[in-house]
Design a protein around this motif. Structure first.
Motif, PDB file in Angstrom:
ATOM      1  N   UNK A 185       7.356  -9.301  11.612  1.00  0.00           N
ATOM      2  CA  UNK A 185       6.310  -9.638  11.938  1.00  0.00           C
ATOM      3  C   UNK A 185       5.572 -11.409  12.234  1.00  0.00           C
ATOM      4  N   UNK A 186       4.789 -12.129  12.671  1.00  0.00           N
ATOM      5  CA  UNK A 186       4.648 -13.183  13.133  1.00  0.00           C
ATOM      6  C   UNK A 186       3.133 -13.114  12.748  1.00  0.00           C
ATOM      7  N   UNK A 187       3.249 -15.067  12.054  1.00  0.00           N
ATOM      8  CA  UNK A 187       2.158 -15.722  11.356  1.00  0.00           C
ATOM      9  C   UNK A 187       1.182 -16.585  11.579  1.00  0.00           C
ATOM     10  N   UNK A 188       0.117 -16.825  11.718  1.00  0.00           N
ATOM     11  CA  UNK A 188      -1.126 -18.128  12.811  1.00  0.00           C
ATOM     12  C   UNK A 188      -1.450 -19.048  11.378  1.00  0.00           C
ATOM     13  N   UNK A 189      -1.070 -19.286  10.530  1.00  0.00           N
ATOM     14  CA  UNK A 189      -1.664 -19.919   9.364  1.00  0.00           C
ATOM     15  C   UNK A 189      -3.064 -20.762   9.972  1.00  0.00           C
ATOM     16  N   UNK A 190      -4.121 -20.132   8.883  1.00  0.00           N
ATOM     17  CA  UNK A 190      -5.027 -21.301   9.453  1.00  0.00           C
ATOM     18  C   UNK A 190      -4.974 -22.535   9.367  1.00  0.00           C
ATOM     19  N   UNK A 191      -5.017 -23.379  10.174  1.00  0.00           N
ATOM     20  CA  UNK A 191      -4.475 -24.819   9.984  1.00  0.00           C
ATOM     21  C   UNK A 191      -5.520 -25.760   9.827  1.00  0.00           C
ATOM     22  N   UNK A 192      -7.193 -24.803   9.974  1.00  0.00           N
ATOM     23  CA  UNK A 192      -7.844 -26.083   9.494  1.00  0.00           C
ATOM     24  C   UNK A 192      -9.369 -25.338   8.309  1.00  0.00           C
ATOM     25  N   UNK A 193      -8.222 -24.971   6.672  1.00  0.00           N
ATOM     26  CA  UNK A 193      -8.807 -24.107   6.133  1.00  0.00           C
ATOM     27  C   UNK A 193     -10.717 -24.741   5.700  1.00  0.00           C
ATOM     28  N   UNK A 194     -10.044 -26.182   5.309  1.00  0.00           N
ATOM     29  CA  UNK A 194     -11.251 -26.992   4.435  1.00  0.00           C
ATOM     30  C   UNK A 194     -12.047 -27.720   5.755  1.00  0.00           C
ATOM     31  N   UNK A 195     -11.801 -26.955   7.413  1.00  0.00           N
ATOM     32  CA  UNK A 195     -12.832 -27.201   7.739  1.00  0.00           C
ATOM     33  C   UNK A 195     -11.814 -28.495   9.230  1.00  0.00           C
ATOM     34  N   UNK A 196     -10.992 -29.607   8.616  1.00  0.00           N
ATOM     35  CA  UNK A 196     -10.465 -30.461   9.292  1.00  0.00           C
ATOM     36  C   UNK A 196      -8.816 -29.898   9.653  1.00  0.00           C
ATOM     37  N   UNK A 197      -8.408 -30.054  10.457  1.00  0.00           N
ATOM     38  CA  UNK A 197      -6.637 -29.855  10.702  1.00  0.00           C
ATOM     39  C   UNK A 197      -6.076 -30.271   9.887  1.00  0.00           C
ATOM     40  N   UNK A 198      -4.758 -29.982   9.948  1.00  0.00           N
ATOM     41  CA  UNK A 198      -4.047 -30.554   8.860  1.00  0.00           C
ATOM     42  C   UNK A 198      -2.465 -29.540   9.325  1.00  0.00           C
ATOM     43  N   UNK A 199      -1.459 -30.656   8.780  1.00  0.00           N
ATOM     44  CA  UNK A 199       0.449 -30.179   9.607  1.00  0.00           C
ATOM     45  C   UNK A 199       0.928 -30.203   8.226  1.00  0.00           C
TER      46      UNK A 199
END
Length: 284
Positions: A165-179
Motif C-alpha cells: 500500500x501507498x499513502x499520502x497523508x494530509x499535510x494540511x489537516x488544520x488548513x496550514x501545511x505542516x512537516x
C-alpha cells in the motif's frame, strides 16, 4: 468543496455535457476572460466557474501530466498530486500485477502510475477527489477497469488484503501545511497500526518532514527531485525497501533516472576556505 451541490456540479463537469463545454473552450481562440460572459449567460454561476477554472488548471497541469487536457483537477489536488514521471518511477517498486492500495489518493497522481502496472484501489474521504480520480483513471489508464476508487477513510482499509500500500497523508489537516508527521492525517499512530497489519508500504512525505525515530532507522528514505526541485520524500517499508535504514537521493526525468545511495552523518566538515569552484548539488 464537498457540499452536496458542489458534488453534483463536479459530477456534471466530468460527464458528457461538461466535456462538451471544455472542448468548446479549448477550440475558442479568445482569452478565457472573453469567453466567461458567454458561459455565464448559458450556465449557472457555479458551473461556469468550474468550466473556466478547469480550463485554466488543465493548462497548468501540462507540466505534470501529458494527458492534462483530458484530465480533471482542483487547485489543491493539482498542487499536491505526484507528477506522472515520478509516479511511474515509484510504481516500479511495486510488484507488477499484484493488487495495491493508494490511500488518500487525491485526484489520482500516484494511483494512475500504480494502475498502469496492475490492479489498484484508490481511497479518499473527499467525494470530489473520488469523482475526479475516477474520471482521470478512465482518461489515462489503458485498462481503467483495474482501477477502483472509493470514498472511504484510509484507516478503514484492510491492508492485509493487498500486496502493498501507498499513502499520502494530509499535510494540511488544520488548513496550514505542516512537516510534522504527528500532525498529519492519518497520524503516526494510525500509520503504525497499518504497518503492523501490512509492513510492505510506501509513505509519501514532505522533503523536510520530521520523522519518527523508528521510521528513520528502519525505512529506506528516498528524496526524489525533478526539474531541479526536491518534490517528495518517500519512506519505503518491508519488501519495498531495497536498502532498509539507508538514504537515497534520486533525480527523475522523463528519459533517465539517477539514484545515489548514501550514508548518514551527524555533521558535514566545513570547507576551510572557498575553492575555485562552487558545486551546487541536486536538491534531493
Amino acid at each position: 468543496m464537498t457540499a452536496p451541490i458542489d458534488t453534483i456540479d463536479y459530477l456534471w463537469l466530468v460527464g458528457e455535457e461538461g466535456a462538451r463545454w471544455l472542448a468548446r473552450l479549448a477550440e475558442d481562440p479568445r482569452p478565457l476572460a472573453a469567453q466567461a460572459k458567454a458561459l455565464r449567460r448559458e450556465l449557472s454561476a457555479a458551473r461556469a466557474h468550474l468550466v473556466l477554472q478547469q480550463a485554466e488548471l488543465r493548462v497548468r497541469a501540462r507540466a505534470k501530466f501529458a494527458a492534462a487536457d483530458r484530465m480533471y483537477f482542483t487547485r489543491r489536488g493539482l498542487e499536491q498530486a505526484t507528477d506522472e514521471t515520478i509516479a511511474a518511477y515509484k510504481a516500479g517498486r511495486f510488484s507488477p500485477g499484484a493488487p495495491v492500495a493508494d490511500l488518500c489518493c487525491g485526484i489520482g497522481g500516484d494511483l494512475l502510475g500504480l494502475g498502469r502496472r496492475g490492479p489498484a484501489l484508490g481511497v479518499d474521504r473527499d467525494s470530489v477527489c473520488v469523482l475526479l480520480a475516477q474520471a482521470n483513471a478512465r482518461a489515462v489508464v489503458a485498462s481503467p477497469d483495474q482501477v477502483e476508487v472509493r470514498q472511504q477513510d484510509a484507516q478503514a482499509v484492510r491492508g492485509a488484503e493487498f500486496a502493498a500500500w501507498h499513502i499520502d497523508p494530509d499535510r494540511r489537516p488544520q488548513g496550514r501545511r505542516t512537516t510534522r508527521v504527528g500532525q498529519q492525517e492519518p497520524g503516526v499512530e494510525a500509520i503504525e497500526r497499518m504497518l503492523r497489519e501490512n509492513p510492505t508500504a510506501a509513505i509519501k512525505l514532505a522533503p523536510a518532514a520530521h520523522l519518527p525515530d523508528r521510521w528513520a532507522r528502519e525505512a529506506e528514505l528516498e528524496w526524489i527531485s525533478r526539474a531541479r526541485q526536491c518534490r517528495q520524500l518517500v519512506a519505503w517499508f518491508g519488501r519495498l525497501a531495497r536498502e532498509p535504514g539507508r538514504r537515497r537521493a534520486t533525480r527523475v526525468e522523463p528519459a533517465q533516472v539517477h539514484s545515489f545511495l548514501g550514508e548518514t552523518a551527524d555533521t558535514a566538515p566545513p570547507a576551510p576556505r572557498p575553492g575555485r569552484y562552487v558545486f551546487e548539488p541536486d536538491p534531493a
